[in-house]
Design an enzyme around this catalytic site. Sequence first.
Site, PDB file in Angstrom:
ATOM      1  CB  THR A  36      -0.921  -0.325   1.299  1.00 45.94           C
ATOM      2  OG1 THR A  36      -1.799  -1.267   0.951  1.00 45.94           O
ATOM      3  CG2 THR A  36      -1.805   1.092   1.362  1.00 45.94           C
ATOM      4  N   GLY A  37       0.479   2.305  -0.557  1.00 47.47           N
ATOM      5  CA  GLY A  37       1.231   3.646  -0.531  1.00 47.47           C
ATOM      6  C   GLY A  37       1.514   4.135  -1.959  1.00 47.47           C
ATOM      7  CB  SER A  38       3.233   7.211  -2.672  1.00 47.29           C
ATOM      8  OG  SER A  38       4.092   7.267  -1.800  1.00 47.29           O
ATOM      9  CG  ASP A  96       4.219  -2.908   1.237  1.00 45.99           C
ATOM     10  OD1 ASP A  96       3.794  -1.621   0.657  1.00 45.99           O
ATOM     11  OD2 ASP A  96       3.839  -3.300   2.256  1.00 45.99           O
ATOM     12  CB  ALA A  98       9.887   0.851   3.918  1.00 44.68           C
ATOM     13  CG  ASP A  99       6.373   4.924   6.168  1.00 39.30           C
ATOM     14  OD1 ASP A  99       5.933   5.557   5.053  1.00 39.30           O
ATOM     15  OD2 ASP A  99       5.652   4.211   6.535  1.00 39.30           O
ATOM     16  N   GLY A 110       3.795   1.715   7.751  1.00 40.41           N
ATOM     17  CA  GLY A 110       2.560   2.176   8.266  1.00 40.41           C
ATOM     18  C   GLY A 110       1.993   3.641   8.125  1.00 40.41           C
ATOM     19  N   GLY A 112       0.622   4.743   5.689  1.00 45.03           N
ATOM     20  CA  GLY A 112      -0.759   4.750   4.965  1.00 45.03           C
ATOM     21  C   GLY A 112      -1.652   4.100   5.864  1.00 45.03           C
ATOM     22  CD  GLU A 118       1.364  -1.608   4.716  1.00 41.73           C
ATOM     23  OE1 GLU A 118       1.461  -0.739   3.700  1.00 41.73           O
ATOM     24  OE2 GLU A 118       2.421  -1.217   5.532  1.00 41.73           O
TER      25      GLU A 118
END
Length: 240
Positions: A36-38, A96, A98-99, A110, A112, A118
Amino acid sequence: MSLSKDEQKILAASSAVDTLITEGKIFSGMKIGLGTGSTAMPAVKRLAERIADGTLHDIKAVATSFQTTLACEELGIPVYTLNDRAIVGQLDLAIDGADEIGIGNSLIKGGGAALLREKIIAYNSKFFAIVADESKAVTSHGTGFALPVEIIAEARVPVEKALGALGAECTLREGVRKAGPVITDNGNMILDCLWKAPVNASEMEDKINAITGVVECGFFTKLHPVAFIAHADGSVEVRR
C-alpha cells in the site's frame, strides 16, 4: 539528471519488478502480496504491465488494503485473501514500500495506516521486496519518521502510558479531510510515536507488541527483505 521523489518511486518499483522477473523471483502462477502507498502503487502498475505484455500470467494477488484491492480490480489483477484455498495462507513473494529503511534492512511501515495487513502478508511470504526513494534510507530508527502503532480504541490511554514508559511521545493520528482520528481498515486507531534518541527496533518491536491493547506496530525487523532504492541520479541501489 536529477529525478524528483515521485520519479524515484516509479524507477524503484519498475526496476524491482523487472529485476525480480529476470532473477526468477517473480514468475507465472505465483501468489504475490501487494503493498500500500505511493511507492507500492507503481509496483502494482508495473506488475499489471508485465501481465498485459504476456511476460506473466496466472498471478494471484493478496492486497494489503482497500486502496490496493481497488487498484488491482482496476488493473485486472485477480485478488484473493490469505484464507482462500488458492492461497492457503502462504505467499511466494510480497512487494511493498517503506517509510524508513535502516541498517540491515530493518523497516518502519504504516504511514498509510495499513501496517497490520502489510505485516501479516510480509511475515507470511517466502520472499519480501521493498521499493523506495533515497529519502527512506536511514541509519537509525525512532527519531525521524514516527512509528505507527495500531491500537484498540478502548485501550488508548493505558497504551499511551505504556508507550510513554518506553520513552515514546505519542500522537493520535487525525484524519485528513475527515473530522476525528484515522480509523484503519480493521476498525482501529493509530498512535504515531517518536523518541528523543534512536531505539533498537528489534527489541522495541517485541516490547510494543507485548502491550495489551496494541494490535501491531510498524517496526518490521523479523525478516530480511531485499530493498530497491532509487536515487536522484537515476541509479537504483539493491540492498540484499
